[in-house]
Design a protein around this motif. Structure first.
Motif, PDB file in Angstrom:
ATOM      1  N   LYS A 120      60.732   7.749  53.224  1.00 56.21           N
ATOM      2  CA  LYS A 120      61.872   6.865  53.519  1.00 56.21           C
ATOM      3  C   LYS A 120      62.854   7.567  54.482  1.00 56.21           C
ATOM      4  O   LYS A 120      62.454   8.214  55.431  1.00 56.21           O
ATOM      5  N   ALA A 121      64.162   7.416  54.196  1.00 52.00           N
ATOM      6  CA  ALA A 121      65.186   7.966  55.104  1.00 52.00           C
ATOM      7  C   ALA A 121      65.164   9.487  55.148  1.00 52.00           C
ATOM      8  O   ALA A 121      65.610  10.099  56.134  1.00 52.00           O
ATOM      9  N   GLU A 122      64.614  10.104  54.093  1.00 52.09           N
ATOM     10  CA  GLU A 122      64.608  11.562  54.046  1.00 52.09           C
ATOM     11  C   GLU A 122      63.567  12.179  54.980  1.00 52.09           C
ATOM     12  O   GLU A 122      63.529  13.404  55.137  1.00 52.09           O
ATOM     13  N   HIS A 123      62.725  11.346  55.599  1.00 58.07           N
ATOM     14  CA  HIS A 123      61.707  11.905  56.497  1.00 58.07           C
ATOM     15  C   HIS A 123      62.343  12.597  57.707  1.00 58.07           C
ATOM     16  O   HIS A 123      61.744  13.473  58.315  1.00 58.07           O
ATOM     17  N   LYS A 124      63.596  12.210  58.029  1.00 57.96           N
ATOM     18  CA  LYS A 124      64.287  12.865  59.151  1.00 57.96           C
ATOM     19  C   LYS A 124      64.562  14.337  58.849  1.00 57.96           C
ATOM     20  O   LYS A 124      64.599  15.176  59.757  1.00 57.96           O
ATOM     21  N   ILE A 125      64.773  14.656  57.584  1.00 61.15           N
ATOM     22  CA  ILE A 125      64.993  16.055  57.193  1.00 61.15           C
ATOM     23  C   ILE A 125      63.726  16.863  57.430  1.00 61.15           C
ATOM     24  O   ILE A 125      63.772  17.999  57.916  1.00 61.15           O
ATOM     25  N   ARG A 156      66.934  21.745  53.268  1.00 60.97           N
ATOM     26  CA  ARG A 156      68.198  21.059  52.918  1.00 60.97           C
ATOM     27  C   ARG A 156      68.154  20.539  51.471  1.00 60.97           C
ATOM     28  O   ARG A 156      68.542  19.400  51.191  1.00 60.97           O
ATOM     29  N   ASP A 157      67.646  21.387  50.587  1.00 56.37           N
ATOM     30  CA  ASP A 157      67.562  21.078  49.153  1.00 56.37           C
ATOM     31  C   ASP A 157      66.637  19.900  48.844  1.00 56.37           C
ATOM     32  O   ASP A 157      66.693  19.322  47.739  1.00 56.37           O
ATOM     33  N   LYS A 158      65.783  19.535  49.806  1.00 51.26           N
ATOM     34  CA  LYS A 158      64.804  18.481  49.587  1.00 51.26           C
ATOM     35  C   LYS A 158      63.404  19.073  49.659  1.00 51.26           C
ATOM     36  O   LYS A 158      63.123  19.924  50.519  1.00 51.26           O
ATOM     37  N   THR A 159      62.509  18.625  48.785  1.00 51.80           N
ATOM     38  CA  THR A 159      61.146  19.146  48.737  1.00 51.80           C
ATOM     39  C   THR A 159      60.166  18.047  49.152  1.00 51.80           C
ATOM     40  O   THR A 159      60.270  16.894  48.698  1.00 51.80           O
TER      41      THR A 159
END
Length: 339
Positions: A120-125, A156-159
């Protein structure tokens, strides 16, 4: 004039390309500070700032203990990397090659459509992480995907769990005419007051309980030479003015002391403020245009002509000549005025 001389001393310390200069900042410190009184200390990991890769302090031993006088931090490319990341602008320099050079590169091809569906939107990270990967990082990630079929990435704290269908790597050989790199930064900082204080303390000497002097190296002494007529009358003062003008034209700072006190007292007075050399105008000056040249530490004097004394002082100041060499070349002048 003496305060201006102190500023000149500081200017010399920070200047490394002055005409006829053989002294760098390091050799300046070695000349002013005793060898056992200076050391370099590396910072421990928990002492360094967050941006520093390494840090060393130059410390000088004083009566207060070891005092940091200069610090040098290796900031690596922290600053440019941060600016580049925030502004999305490449901040690099380049080394040009005279001929094309073959290099291996790894290109990353993320499937943005599949990444969007998966994260979703986190793919940019994840895309940001892939853009920042070093060449070695790309190689490691490619090998892990090939060997294990997946790789876990944290940014950025995302896995994220990345599979071969989401990201592909391609290694190829290309010809390049330049090599881009991010410059590193060395950050020096100086405690000017501490450096000046340490210089005064290490140069402070005592001949006996009452007589003291400052043994500044000629290169950094605020005033290089004093001019002392044994008698203050027009006949002697004429030669004082001639010598002073010659010294000024040569860029050698000087101070005239034509007070009525004895020559010995005037020597002591100039010693106390760290003037390394003294020119005395006496009766022989009028007869043969020679003067005596006195050095502060040894208190020895030589007889030398007015025409030569300026060049000798300049050569000593610029480290082309030593006082011992002067003593060997010119006749020693014996004086009882020091007693």
């Amino acid at each position: 004039n003496y305060i201006n001389g102190i500023y000149a001393m500081l200017f010399f310390f920070f200047s490394s390309r002055r005409r006829h200069t053989r002294c760098s900042g390091v050799s300046w410190a070695r000349r002013c500070v005793q060898e056992t009184g200076i050391r370099f200390r590396q910072h421990l990991k928990d002492e360094m700032a967050h941006y520093a890769q390494d840090c060393w302090d130059a410390e000088i031993l004083t009566s207060y203990g070891w005092v940091e006088c200069a610090g040098h931090a290796d900031r690596a490319c922290y600053d440019l990397d941060r600016h580049s990341k925030e502004t999305k602008t490449e901040l690099v320099a380049a080394r040009k090659f005279s001929h094309a050079k073959k290099v291996n590169v790894i290109e990353v091809f993320p499937d943005k459509q599949k990444l969007g569906k998966a994260f979703k939107a986190e793919h940019k990270i994840l895309l940001e992480y892939l853009e920042e990967l070093s060449t070695q990082g790309k190689k490691d990630m490619s090998k892990t995907l090939e060997a294990e079929g997946k790789v876990t990435v944290t940014h950025r704290d995302k896995t994220f769990e990345v599979t071969p269908d989401l990201v592909k790597f391609q290694e190829k050989e290309i010809n390049v005419m330049e090599e881009k790199y991010t410059p590193s930064v060395i950050e020096p900082s100086f405690g000017i007051g501490r450096i000046v204080y340490a210089t005064f303390e290490h140069c402070f000497k005592m001949r006996d309980e009452k007589r003291t002097y400052l043994a500044f190296p000629p290169k950094i002494a605020p005033i290089k030479c004093s001019i002392l007529p044994v008698i203050s009358n027009d006949q002697f003062l004429k030669y004082v003015e001639i010598i002073r003008n010659k010294l000024k034209r040569a860029g050698i700072s000087c101070k005239v002391d034509d007070s009525g006190q004895s020559i010995g007292r005037r020597y002591a007075r100039t010693d106390e403020i760290g003037i390394p050399f003294g020119i005395t105008v006496d009766g022989d000056t009028i007869n043969d245009q020679t003067v005596t040249l006195r050095e502060i530490t040894t208190m020895k004097q030589v007889r030398i002509s007015i025409d030569e004394v300026v060049q000798v002082l300049r050569d000593i100041t610029d480290n082309f000549l030593t006082w011992n060499e002067v003593l060997q070349k010119y006749p020693i002048f014996e004086s009882k005025s020091e007693e």
